[in-house]
Scaffold this active site. Structure first.
Site, PDB file in Angstrom:
ATOM      1  N   ARG A 108       0.958 -11.754   6.450  1.00 34.17           N
ATOM      2  CA  ARG A 108       2.605 -11.786   6.620  1.00 34.17           C
ATOM      3  C   ARG A 108       2.753 -11.135   8.007  1.00 34.17           C
ATOM      4  O   ARG A 108       4.244 -11.049   8.397  1.00 34.17           O
ATOM      5  CB  ARG A 108       2.980 -11.087   5.681  1.00 34.17           C
ATOM      6  CG  ARG A 108       2.809 -11.953   4.030  1.00 34.17           C
ATOM      7  CD  ARG A 108       3.724 -11.583   3.131  1.00 34.17           C
ATOM      8  NE  ARG A 108       5.106 -11.907   3.051  1.00 34.17           N
ATOM      9  CZ  ARG A 108       6.101 -11.495   2.532  1.00 34.17           C
ATOM     10  NH1 ARG A 108       5.730 -10.967   1.301  1.00 34.17           N
ATOM     11  NH2 ARG A 108       7.123 -11.704   2.767  1.00 34.17           N
ATOM     12  N   PRO A 117       0.805  -1.240  -0.199  1.00 35.05           N
ATOM     13  CA  PRO A 117      -0.055  -0.083   0.055  1.00 35.05           C
ATOM     14  C   PRO A 117       0.792   1.180  -0.034  1.00 35.05           C
ATOM     15  O   PRO A 117       1.957   1.233   0.712  1.00 35.05           O
ATOM     16  CB  PRO A 117      -0.856  -0.167   1.326  1.00 35.05           C
ATOM     17  CG  PRO A 117      -0.757  -1.414   1.972  1.00 35.05           C
ATOM     18  CD  PRO A 117       0.844  -1.992   1.292  1.00 35.05           C
ATOM     19  N   GLU A 118       0.550   2.260  -0.910  1.00 32.85           N
ATOM     20  CA  GLU A 118       1.285   3.505  -0.790  1.00 32.85           C
ATOM     21  C   GLU A 118       0.247   4.479  -0.442  1.00 32.85           C
ATOM     22  O   GLU A 118      -0.869   4.140   0.270  1.00 32.85           O
ATOM     23  CB  GLU A 118       1.781   3.709  -2.290  1.00 32.85           C
ATOM     24  CG  GLU A 118       2.747   2.512  -2.761  1.00 32.85           C
ATOM     25  CD  GLU A 118       3.151   2.966  -4.284  1.00 32.85           C
ATOM     26  OE1 GLU A 118       3.509   4.174  -4.734  1.00 32.85           O
ATOM     27  OE2 GLU A 118       3.758   1.930  -4.860  1.00 32.85           O
ATOM     28  N   LYS A 173       2.199   7.124   5.861  1.00 39.31           N
ATOM     29  CA  LYS A 173       1.639   5.733   5.382  1.00 39.31           C
ATOM     30  C   LYS A 173       0.751   5.134   6.355  1.00 39.31           C
ATOM     31  O   LYS A 173       0.409   3.942   6.608  1.00 39.31           O
ATOM     32  CB  LYS A 173       2.619   5.118   4.616  1.00 39.31           C
ATOM     33  CG  LYS A 173       2.898   5.458   3.309  1.00 39.31           C
ATOM     34  CD  LYS A 173       3.872   4.678   2.630  1.00 39.31           C
ATOM     35  CE  LYS A 173       3.677   3.301   2.520  1.00 39.31           C
ATOM     36  NZ  LYS A 173       4.714   2.459   1.789  1.00 39.31           N
ATOM     37  N   ARG A 210      14.580  -2.934  -7.399  1.00 39.24           N
ATOM     38  CA  ARG A 210      13.230  -2.666  -7.533  1.00 39.24           C
ATOM     39  C   ARG A 210      13.031  -2.431  -9.159  1.00 39.24           C
ATOM     40  O   ARG A 210      13.788  -1.970  -9.887  1.00 39.24           O
ATOM     41  CB  ARG A 210      12.666  -1.392  -6.979  1.00 39.24           C
ATOM     42  CG  ARG A 210      12.797  -1.294  -5.588  1.00 39.24           C
ATOM     43  CD  ARG A 210      11.991  -2.326  -4.792  1.00 39.24           C
ATOM     44  NE  ARG A 210      10.628  -2.117  -4.760  1.00 39.24           N
ATOM     45  CZ  ARG A 210      10.019  -1.198  -4.200  1.00 39.24           C
ATOM     46  NH1 ARG A 210      10.344  -0.389  -3.149  1.00 39.24           N
ATOM     47  NH2 ARG A 210       8.482  -1.439  -4.099  1.00 39.24           N
TER      48      ARG A 210
END
Ligand SMILES: [Zn+2]
Length: 275
Positions: free
Chosen positions: A118, A2-3, A59, A265
């Site tokens: 997780r 999630p950003e 965030k 990335r």
């Protein structure tokens, strides 16, 4: 992962559902959530607290709590979703177990459920708002001016894509929106941060804000794990111009979109449009 838009989506959806509600009990099921150095989250401290609002800070999702005649602390419950965290509201008791919660806040009407396959997400209690202030600038805040961004970029020789991902500078921009913003600004992701012209910086700032706002309007981007506060999917993935589109034709020039790796990335971009 999630950003900013995904976190904002969850906070915006939760707010009207839980604002004004009272906490009846707080149940921490996963002991990993009891972090050292923070007041433990217990029913004793939160019972009777009233939710005054739910909002995004960096965030993180913040559930702001005030005491009430029934008791409860004035504090901030701060949730970081990390990889797979979900914060959902339900009024269906049968659904509770199915969500496999790590923590449940029982309200006078409904439940806030924190689940997370997780288990990297965190839920922490702060007495003071200073304690969870994000380290970087919020790209949607008024503080994020052209002057500020120019000054920040001028001091860095790092590649601009990697620069954008550093959360202690701008908070909330991850891989997806960094790639999309650089495409929209027509800036090559491999360029040094300090090589951007004033036109480039202006284009980049506008692109970041426009894309984040548009993603929020579309309730974020869902690839695998992200779900919003009611278990729904984001809708922004259909607007992605380069992210995840290696080998496809660029929507602007028809050239093939390429994928490279920067700092472990993936970066997606158009070599023709982005200079
Ligand atoms: Zn192109």
């Amino acid at each position: 992962l999630p950003e900013l838009p995904e976190v904002e989506t969850v906070a915006r959806q939760l707010d009207p559902l839980v604002r004004g509600r009272y906490i009846v009990s707080a149940r921490i099921i996963d002991s990993k959530l009891r972090e050292k150095g923070f007041p433990a989250i217990t029913s004793l401290k939160l019972r009777g607290s009233r939710i005054t609002r739910c909002y995004r800070s960096g965030k993180q999702i913040v559930i702001e709590l005030k005491g009430s005649p029934q008791g409860g602390l004035e504090c901030h419950l701060v949730v970081h979703l990390r990889m797979t965290g979900r914060l959902q509201f339900t009024q269906d008791k049968a659904q509770l177990k199915l969500l496999k919660p790590r923590a449940v806040l029982e309200l006078d009407r409904g439940w806030i459920v924190f689940s997370d396959t997780r288990r990297f997400g965190t839920m922490r209690l702060f007495r003071n708002a200073e304690g969870f202030k994000p380290p970087g600038i919020d790209p949607l805040s008024d503080e994020f001016s052209l002057k500020l961004l120019s000054g920040m970029l001028a001091g860095s020789s790092q590649e601009i894509k990697a620069w954008l991902l550093r959360q202690d500078r701008l908070t909330g921009i991850g891989n997806i929106y960094a790639c999309e913003a650089l495409f929209a600004a027509a800036v090559d992701p491999r360029r040094r941060a300090d090589s951007l012209s004033s036109e480039d910086v202006s284009a980049l700032r506008n692109a970041i804000r426009r894309i984040l706002r548009s993603a929020i309007r579309n309730c974020g981007t869902t690839f695998s794990d992200f779900q919003d506060a009611s278990g729904g999917m984001g809708g922004y993935q259909r607007y992605l111009r380069v992210y995840g589109r290696a080998g496809e034709s660029c929507g602007s020039c028809g050239e093939e979109i390429v994928r490279i790796v920067q700092q472990q990335r993936s970066t997606f971009f158009c070599t023709d449009c982005q200079k």
